[in-house]
Structure formats: C-alpha cells, structure tokens
Design a protein around this motif. Structure first.
Motif, PDB file in Angstrom:
ATOM      1  N   LYS A 134      51.568 104.815 109.453  1.00 41.91           N
ATOM      2  CA  LYS A 134      52.827 105.546 109.344  1.00 41.91           C
ATOM      3  C   LYS A 134      53.775 104.808 108.408  1.00 41.91           C
ATOM      4  O   LYS A 134      53.727 103.581 108.289  1.00 41.91           O
ATOM      5  CB  LYS A 134      53.460 105.702 110.723  1.00 41.91           C
ATOM      6  CG  LYS A 134      52.662 106.601 111.663  1.00 41.91           C
ATOM      7  CD  LYS A 134      53.366 106.757 113.001  1.00 41.91           C
ATOM      8  CE  LYS A 134      52.589 107.690 113.915  1.00 41.91           C
ATOM      9  NZ  LYS A 134      53.255 107.873 115.223  1.00 41.91           N
ATOM     10  N   ARG A 141      62.014 110.880  97.022  1.00 39.46           N
ATOM     11  CA  ARG A 141      61.205 111.596  96.043  1.00 39.46           C
ATOM     12  C   ARG A 141      62.123 112.116  94.954  1.00 39.46           C
ATOM     13  O   ARG A 141      63.172 112.704  95.238  1.00 39.46           O
ATOM     14  CB  ARG A 141      60.457 112.748  96.708  1.00 39.46           C
ATOM     15  CG  ARG A 141      59.533 113.527  95.775  1.00 39.46           C
ATOM     16  CD  ARG A 141      58.701 114.519  96.588  1.00 39.46           C
ATOM     17  NE  ARG A 141      57.756 115.233  95.742  1.00 39.46           N
ATOM     18  CZ  ARG A 141      57.999 116.406  95.161  1.00 39.46           C
ATOM     19  NH1 ARG A 141      59.192 116.999  95.359  1.00 39.46           N
ATOM     20  NH2 ARG A 141      57.096 116.997  94.418  1.00 39.46           N
ATOM     21  N   ARG A 149      59.665 111.494 106.256  1.00 34.34           N
ATOM     22  CA  ARG A 149      58.584 110.517 106.183  1.00 34.34           C
ATOM     23  C   ARG A 149      57.478 110.784 107.192  1.00 34.34           C
ATOM     24  O   ARG A 149      56.355 110.302 107.038  1.00 34.34           O
ATOM     25  CB  ARG A 149      59.123 109.104 106.370  1.00 34.34           C
ATOM     26  CG  ARG A 149      59.611 108.788 107.774  1.00 34.34           C
ATOM     27  CD  ARG A 149      60.205 107.402 107.856  1.00 34.34           C
ATOM     28  NE  ARG A 149      60.644 107.093 109.221  1.00 34.34           N
ATOM     29  CZ  ARG A 149      61.355 106.021 109.546  1.00 34.34           C
ATOM     30  NH1 ARG A 149      61.698 105.161 108.598  1.00 34.34           N
ATOM     31  NH2 ARG A 149      61.705 105.793 110.790  1.00 34.34           N
ATOM     32  N   GLU A 151      55.866 113.356 107.553  1.00 35.53           N
ATOM     33  CA  GLU A 151      54.851 114.203 106.931  1.00 35.53           C
ATOM     34  C   GLU A 151      53.881 113.389 106.083  1.00 35.53           C
ATOM     35  O   GLU A 151      52.905 113.938 105.569  1.00 35.53           O
ATOM     36  CB  GLU A 151      55.514 115.267 106.059  1.00 35.53           C
ATOM     37  CG  GLU A 151      56.391 116.243 106.849  1.00 35.53           C
ATOM     38  CD  GLU A 151      57.075 117.256 105.943  1.00 35.53           C
ATOM     39  OE1 GLU A 151      56.958 117.100 104.696  1.00 35.53           O
ATOM     40  OE2 GLU A 151      57.708 118.189 106.465  1.00 35.53           O
ATOM     41  N   TYR A 152      54.131 112.090 105.932  1.00 36.28           N
ATOM     42  CA  TYR A 152      53.335 111.265 105.029  1.00 36.28           C
ATOM     43  C   TYR A 152      52.767 110.051 105.765  1.00 36.28           C
ATOM     44  O   TYR A 152      53.256 109.643 106.817  1.00 36.28           O
ATOM     45  CB  TYR A 152      54.189 110.782 103.843  1.00 36.28           C
ATOM     46  CG  TYR A 152      54.738 111.911 102.997  1.00 36.28           C
ATOM     47  CD1 TYR A 152      54.050 112.358 101.878  1.00 36.28           C
ATOM     48  CD2 TYR A 152      55.947 112.525 103.331  1.00 36.28           C
ATOM     49  CE1 TYR A 152      54.546 113.389 101.101  1.00 36.28           C
ATOM     50  CE2 TYR A 152      56.454 113.563 102.563  1.00 36.28           C
ATOM     51  CZ  TYR A 152      55.744 113.990 101.457  1.00 36.28           C
ATOM     52  OH  TYR A 152      56.239 115.023 100.692  1.00 36.28           O
ATOM     53  N   TYR A 153      51.741 109.486 105.189  1.00 37.84           N
ATOM     54  CA  TYR A 153      51.138 108.257 105.697  1.00 37.84           C
ATOM     55  C   TYR A 153      50.441 107.562 104.537  1.00 37.84           C
ATOM     56  O   TYR A 153      50.188 108.171 103.491  1.00 37.84           O
ATOM     57  CB  TYR A 153      50.136 108.549 106.820  1.00 37.84           C
ATOM     58  CG  TYR A 153      49.089 109.574 106.476  1.00 37.84           C
ATOM     59  CD1 TYR A 153      47.918 109.216 105.813  1.00 37.84           C
ATOM     60  CD2 TYR A 153      49.275 110.925 106.811  1.00 37.84           C
ATOM     61  CE1 TYR A 153      46.960 110.158 105.482  1.00 37.84           C
ATOM     62  CE2 TYR A 153      48.318 111.871 106.478  1.00 37.84           C
ATOM     63  CZ  TYR A 153      47.162 111.490 105.819  1.00 37.84           C
ATOM     64  OH  TYR A 153      46.221 112.425 105.491  1.00 37.84           O
ATOM     65  N   THR A 154      50.142 106.293 104.715  1.00 43.91           N
ATOM     66  CA  THR A 154      49.404 105.553 103.698  1.00 43.91           C
ATOM     67  C   THR A 154      47.973 105.325 104.180  1.00 43.91           C
ATOM     68  O   THR A 154      47.691 105.386 105.377  1.00 43.91           O
ATOM     69  CB  THR A 154      50.060 104.196 103.391  1.00 43.91           C
ATOM     70  OG1 THR A 154      50.047 103.384 104.575  1.00 43.91           O
ATOM     71  CG2 THR A 154      51.494 104.380 102.916  1.00 43.91           C
TER      72      THR A 154
END
Length: 217
Positions: A134, A141, A149, A151-154
């Motif tokens: 997470k 952006r 954030r 909605e995103y992950y690495t």
C-alpha cells in the motif's frame, strides 16, 4: 538443474549498479563481511519447495559465482527484461518439466525462504503471485488535483509464475517493468500484501538500513 525439476527459483543479478557508485555491481558489494547476493542465495536454498536455483548474471562473474556458491548460471542481458527472458529460456531448455518459477532480485538481501515457499504453494491456485504494498505517502498526479492513494499500490520482487504461462507471454523488448503486466488480463493473480517490503539496495546509504532490518530478525 535436472530435466525433471518442477519448481525453480531464478535470481536476476545482471545489474551494473550505476547509481550505487561502487567499483563492482551492488549485488557483489559486501555487507557484514558477505556479498549481498550471498544472502539471497542462502534464502533460496532454504526454500524447501525449490528443486533448483539459477543465477542470471553477467558472464564475467560466472566463474566467481560457481566457485564461491556452487550455483548454476546463465548469461544476463543489457536490460532487466532481457535478463529475465534469458533465464526463462535457460529453464525451458534445461528443466522442460518446470511448472513453477519464482524470480528473486539479487539486490534484495532481506528476502525470506518462508515467503518463497508460500509463493510456490499459492501457485497451486493462481497463475502468478506478486508482492504488493500500500502507498503510505500522499500521492499526486499531474493534471489531477485530488488522487485517492487507496486505488494504487506498488509491486516488488520476489514474483512467482506458472512457468508455461510466463514463458509463453514474456517479451524481452517489452517496456513494462513488472513481469505480471505481460500476462493476459484474465490471469489469476494473487497480490500478497502481507510480505514485508524487502528494501532494494540502490544507493550506498541503503546498506545501513538493510543491515538494521536483518539484524532485528
């Protein structure tokens, strides 16, 4: 590596470490008296479900790797995706019955054998497994004022695949940096958010941080 090996771990070790500023690639830099890659090799060898281990490295280091660690080696390429493709080709040729492959990173020395074994088991039900994390910092952006954030992950190594699937879809010339993204969108992918972030050795100051993490185990 044998013709009958079904579970293979591949360590990618072709990087030159340009940002690290060392006279040798960072995977061969010493940490607590041992080469960084030695910790990765140890973890892979302790994985009970692994049948074979392959290190994909620059040919100039092959003799050193086989002499010091007794590992099987294949030639890396000028870019990571070329290195991965070379390793997959080697596995297909030397272990044609391979069913599962885990790709580990030579510059993430904190990787744990228990996680590698768990990934092999997860491949019984999934096509691929990835370490997901997470995002804890605020995310921005260009051209968008508010970004959620959540909605995103690495994604990071290690990553695991059913071998025939990744072998048939992986392209060395792909601009994608995450191997899983080369799979069909219908692939069953498990995102493992429970794996500790295995810090990547990128800059000299990373050494002390990784040493501290490993000393607390």
């Amino acid at each position: 590596m044998k013709q009958t090996d079904r579970n293979v771990i591949m360590i990618t070790a072709g990087g030159v470490g340009a940002r690290f500023g060392s006279s040798v690639p960072k995977q061969y830099v010493e940490m607590n008296g041992r080469k960084v890659i030695a910790y990765v090799i140890d973890a892979c060898r302790k994985a009970q479900m692994a049948d074979a281990l392959l290190v994909v490295a620059h040919p100039s280091y092959h003799e050193e790797l086989t002499r010091e660690f007794g590992v099987e080696v294949a030639a890396s390429g000028p870019e990571l995706n070329v290195t991965k493709r070379n390793g997959l080709d080697y596995i297909r040729e030397h272990a044609p019955q391979c069913e599962k492959v885990i790709v580990a990173d030579a510059v993430r020395p904190a990787v744990e054998s228990s996680v590698l074994d768990r990934f092999f088991r997860l491949l019984d039900d999934y096509d691929a497994v990835a370490c997901a994390h997470k995002i804890t910092d605020s995310l921005g952006r260009h051209g968008q004022w508010i970004v959620n954030r959540e909605e995103y992950y690495t994604l990071s190594a290690p990553e695991a695949f059913r071998f025939p699937l990744i072998d048939s879809h992986f392209r060395a010339d792909s601009p994608l940096t995450e191997s899983i993204q080369q799979l069909p969108e219908t692939s069953r992918v498990y995102l493992d958010f429970d794996v500790p972030y295995y810090d990547k050795l990128t800059y000299p100051e990373d050494l002390a941080k990784i040493q501290s993490i490993m000393s607390r185990r």
